[in-house]
Motif scaffolding. Structure first.
Motif, PDB file in Angstrom:
ATOM      1  N   GLN A 192       5.493  -4.242 -13.370  1.00 47.88           N
ATOM      2  CA  GLN A 192       5.061  -2.797 -13.650  1.00 47.88           C
ATOM      3  C   GLN A 192       5.822  -1.890 -12.872  1.00 47.88           C
ATOM      4  O   GLN A 192       6.285  -0.652 -13.413  1.00 47.88           O
ATOM      5  CB  GLN A 192       3.559  -2.770 -13.479  1.00 47.88           C
ATOM      6  CG  GLN A 192       2.721  -3.258 -14.474  1.00 47.88           C
ATOM      7  CD  GLN A 192       1.292  -3.363 -13.965  1.00 47.88           C
ATOM      8  OE1 GLN A 192       0.757  -2.890 -12.967  1.00 47.88           O
ATOM      9  NE2 GLN A 192       0.688  -3.907 -14.902  1.00 47.88           N
ATOM     10  N   ASN A 193       6.078  -1.808 -11.714  1.00 50.00           N
ATOM     11  CA  ASN A 193       6.827  -0.865 -10.993  1.00 50.00           C
ATOM     12  C   ASN A 193       8.188  -0.797 -11.422  1.00 50.00           C
ATOM     13  O   ASN A 193       8.811   0.451 -11.254  1.00 50.00           O
ATOM     14  CB  ASN A 193       6.808  -1.389  -9.237  1.00 50.00           C
ATOM     15  CG  ASN A 193       5.327  -0.990  -8.745  1.00 50.00           C
ATOM     16  OD1 ASN A 193       4.575  -0.272  -9.185  1.00 50.00           O
ATOM     17  ND2 ASN A 193       5.077  -1.924  -7.726  1.00 50.00           N
ATOM     18  N   ARG A 196       8.100   0.885 -14.556  1.00 52.48           N
ATOM     19  CA  ARG A 196       7.998   2.136 -14.551  1.00 52.48           C
ATOM     20  C   ARG A 196       9.127   3.289 -13.658  1.00 52.48           C
ATOM     21  O   ARG A 196       9.500   4.334 -14.049  1.00 52.48           O
ATOM     22  CB  ARG A 196       6.496   2.400 -13.393  1.00 52.48           C
ATOM     23  CG  ARG A 196       6.096   3.905 -12.983  1.00 52.48           C
ATOM     24  CD  ARG A 196       4.891   4.043 -12.093  1.00 52.48           C
ATOM     25  NE  ARG A 196       3.936   2.830 -12.636  1.00 52.48           N
ATOM     26  CZ  ARG A 196       3.511   1.983 -11.985  1.00 52.48           C
ATOM     27  NH1 ARG A 196       4.037   1.348 -10.870  1.00 52.48           N
ATOM     28  NH2 ARG A 196       2.500   1.247 -12.476  1.00 52.48           N
ATOM     29  N   ARG A 199      11.615   3.814 -16.390  1.00 44.53           N
ATOM     30  CA  ARG A 199      11.189   4.730 -17.204  1.00 44.53           C
ATOM     31  C   ARG A 199      11.358   6.095 -16.540  1.00 44.53           C
ATOM     32  O   ARG A 199      11.902   7.017 -17.185  1.00 44.53           O
ATOM     33  CB  ARG A 199       9.546   4.559 -17.787  1.00 44.53           C
ATOM     34  CG  ARG A 199       9.645   3.461 -18.819  1.00 44.53           C
ATOM     35  CD  ARG A 199       8.024   3.556 -19.278  1.00 44.53           C
ATOM     36  NE  ARG A 199       7.117   3.707 -18.287  1.00 44.53           N
ATOM     37  CZ  ARG A 199       6.487   2.502 -18.192  1.00 44.53           C
ATOM     38  NH1 ARG A 199       6.835   1.306 -18.661  1.00 44.53           N
ATOM     39  NH2 ARG A 199       5.500   2.307 -17.046  1.00 44.53           N
TER      40      ARG A 199
END
Length: 279
Positions: A192-193, A196, A199
Motif C-alpha cells: 500500500q505504501n 501510495r 500515486r
C-alpha cells in the motif's frame, strides 16, 4: 408423676429440636438450622445429656455456659429466676447449644469444643465420658476432612496445572497466528505504501508539468502584452508627433496672420498719417 410429666415436656421440646421445628415463641427459636457434622454428633448424644444434666447443678452448668458465651444472658436469667423443672432447664440449655451449632455462620467446631470443656468441669464422670466421646468423633471427622481436603487441594492443584498448560499452548498458538498475521499486515502495508508513493510521485509530476505550462503561458502572455504595449507606445508617439506637427502648423499660420495684421495696421496708420499731413 411430676417427674414423668416434666420428662415428657422436655422430651417433646427435644424431639422438636431434633426435627428443626419451632417449639417456643422466642426469637432465638426462629433461627434457620443448618445441617453439619458437628450438629449430627451433638444430636447423637442429646438424649443421654438431657438425663445427666437434669440434676440440682443445672444452674451451675448454665452459669458456666454463659461465662463462655455459649448461651445468652436471657436464657441464664430465665433458668435462674423462673420456676422451671430441672428437665425444662436442661432442655433450654441443650436447645440453645443446638441452635448455635445450627446457625449459618457459626464456628461449629469451636462451639462444640467449648461445650465439651464445660461438661468436663461438672464433676460428673458420665458427662466427662460423653464429652470425650464427642471430642473423639470430632477429631475423627477432622482427620477425615483433612484427608478429603488434601485430596481436593491436590486435585485443584493438578487442575490448575492442566489449565495453565492449556493456556500456555493457546498463547503460543495465538502468538504464531499473530506472527503470521503481522507479516501479512506488514507486507500489505508495504504494498500500500509503495502504491501510495507511486500515486504521489505521479501527482507531483503532473503538478510540475502543469506548473511549467502555467509559467510558459504567463511568459507568452507577458510577451504579447509587452508587444501590445510597444505598439501602443509607437502609435501614441506617432499621434503625438502628428499632433505636434499640426500645432506647429497652426502656430505658424497664426504667427503669419499676426504678422499680416501688424503689417496692415502699420500700413493703415501710415496712410492715416499721410492724410493728416496733407490736411
Amino acid at each position: 408423676n411430676l417427674d414423668l410429666a416434666e420428662r415428657l415436656t422436655a422430651d417433646r421440646e427435644l424431639i422438636m429440636t431434633l426435627s428443626g421445628l419451632p417449639h417456643h415463641n422466642t426469637r432465638e427459636d426462629s433461627d434457620v438450622t443448618v445441617s453439619s457434622v458437628q450438629l449430627s454428633i451433638f444430636k447423637s448424644h442429646l438424649s443421654d445429656m438431657l438425663d445427666l444434666i437434669s440434676d440440682p447443678d443445672t444452674e451451675r452448668l448454665a452459669n458456666d455456659l454463659s461465662a463462655v458465651d455459649l448461651i445468652p444472658y436471657s436464657i441464664l436469667d430465665n433458668i435462674t429466676t423462673t420456676n422451671l423443672s430441672r428437665y425444662q432447664k436442661a432442655s433450654k440449655l441443650l436447645n440453645q447449644i443446638h441452635r448455635s451449632l445450627g446457625a449459618r455462620h457459626s464456628n461449629k467446631s469451636e462451639i462444640l469444643v467449648k461445650f465439651c470443656d464445660i461438661l468436663n468441669r461438672q464433676h460428673s464422670q458420665d458427662l466427662s465420658r460423653i464429652a470425650q466421646d464427642i471430642l473423639n468423633e470430632l477429631d475423627h471427622v477432622s482427620a477425615v476432612n483433612n484427608v478429603h481436603q488434601a485430596n481436593e487441594w491436590r486435585e485443584e492443584y493438578e487442575e490448575e496445572e492442566r489449565e495453565e498448560e492449556q493456556e500456555k499452548k493457546e498463547e503460543e498458538e495465538q502468538s504464531k497466528r499473530k506472527g503470521i498475521g503481522r507479516k501479512r499486515k506488514q507486507k500489505t502495508e508495504h504494498t500500500q505504501n509503495k502504491r501510495r508513493k507511486s500515486r504521489v510521485d505521479e501527482k507531483e509530476e503532473v503538478e510540475e508539468q502543469e506548473e511549467k505550462k502555467g509559467r510558459k503561458r504567463k511568459r507568452s502572455t507577458r510577451n504579447i502584452q509587452n508587444k501590445k504595449g510597444k505598439g501602443k507606445q509607437k502609435t501614441e508617439h506617432t499621434q503625438n508627433k502628428r499632433r505636434k506637427s499640426r500645432v506647429d502648423e497652426k502656430e505658424e499660420v497664426e504667427e503669419q496672420e499676426e504678422k499680416k495684421g501688424r503689417k496692415r495696421k502699420r500700413s493703415t496708420r501710415n496712410i492715416q498719417n499721410k492724410k493728416g499731413k496733407g490736411k
